[in-house]
Design a protein around this motif. Structure first.
Motif, short mmCIF file in Angstrom:
data_model
loop_
_atom_site.label_atom_id
_atom_site.label_comp_id
_atom_site.label_asym_id
_atom_site.label_seq_id
_atom_site.Cartn_x
_atom_site.Cartn_y
_atom_site.Cartn_z
N LYS A 88 0.83 -1.21 0.00
CA LYS A 88 0.00 0.00 0.00
C LYS A 88 0.87 1.26 0.00
CE LYS A 88 -3.96 -2.03 2.36
NZ LYS A 88 -4.72 -2.08 3.62
N ALA A 89 1.93 1.24 0.81
CA ALA A 89 2.82 2.40 0.90
C ALA A 89 3.53 2.65 -0.43
CB ALA A 89 3.83 2.22 2.02
N GLN A 102 2.45 1.76 -3.43
CA GLN A 102 1.45 2.26 -4.38
C GLN A 102 1.21 3.75 -4.17
OE1 GLN A 102 0.25 0.63 -6.96
NE2 GLN A 102 1.42 -1.17 -6.36
N GLN A 103 1.11 4.16 -2.90
CA GLN A 103 0.91 5.57 -2.59
C GLN A 103 2.12 6.40 -3.03
OE1 GLN A 103 0.05 6.44 1.49
NE2 GLN A 103 -0.19 8.62 1.12
N ALA A 104 3.32 5.89 -2.79
CA ALA A 104 4.54 6.59 -3.19
C ALA A 104 4.58 6.78 -4.71
CB ALA A 104 5.77 5.82 -2.72
N LYS A 105 4.19 5.75 -5.45
CA LYS A 105 4.16 5.86 -6.92
C LYS A 105 3.12 6.87 -7.38
CE LYS A 105 5.83 1.20 -7.97
NZ LYS A 105 5.47 -0.11 -8.54
N ARG A 106 1.98 6.93 -6.68
CA ARG A 106 0.92 7.88 -7.04
C ARG A 106 1.39 9.33 -6.89
NH1 ARG A 106 -2.68 4.19 -4.63
NH2 ARG A 106 -2.56 5.28 -2.65
N VAL A 107 2.26 9.57 -5.91
CA VAL A 107 2.74 10.94 -5.71
C VAL A 107 4.01 11.23 -6.50
CG1 VAL A 107 1.63 11.19 -3.46
CG2 VAL A 107 4.01 10.44 -3.57
#
Length: 123
Positions: free
Chosen positions: A98-99, A101-106
């Motif tokens: 999850k972390a 995925q979030q890092a890639k989104r930002v």
């Protein structure tokens, strides 16, 4: 066992009970062969429904953490420690996923993510 239930939590009581029993198994406070309190006694001690305790015990048995012998009681399984470690490992992997995925989104790159992990590990 030292079980603390939060009745105002969004997590169901039986799940809180299950997780705390699992943690006691992982920490070694409950070893293989240790008996858990009877459903009625535990329900009375915790001031919750016996059905809630039964549900927690049933789920723990489905997951392989305990074994119930009808008429005798519920006992910690011999393989429960390894099962608990594996369950915790899967939870950590899920959190990392999850972390990431979030890092890639930002917009963080693989190198950025690895650098951040290395920094956090050094702390």
């Amino acid at each position: 066992m030292n079980i603390i239930l939060n009745h105002s939590s969004m997590t169901p009581i039986y799940e809180q009970l299950m997780e705390q029993i699992k943690q006691e198994i992982i920490s070694g406070q409950l070893s293989a062969g240790a008996s858990l309190p009877s459903v009625r006694a535990f329900a009375g001690q915790l001031r919750i429904s016996a059905l809630t305790v039964k549900k927690a015990y049933d789920h723990l048995e489905e997951d392989g953490f305990v074994t119930t012998i009808h008429g005798k009681g519920t006992y910690v399984s011999a393989a429960s420690y390894q099962l608990a470690l594996e369950a915790n490992r899967r939870a950590v992997e899920n959190d990392f996923s999850k972390a990431i995925q979030q890092a890639k989104r930002v917009g963080l790159t693989r190198a950025d993510i690895l650098e951040l992990i290395n920094i956090l590990l050094e702390e």
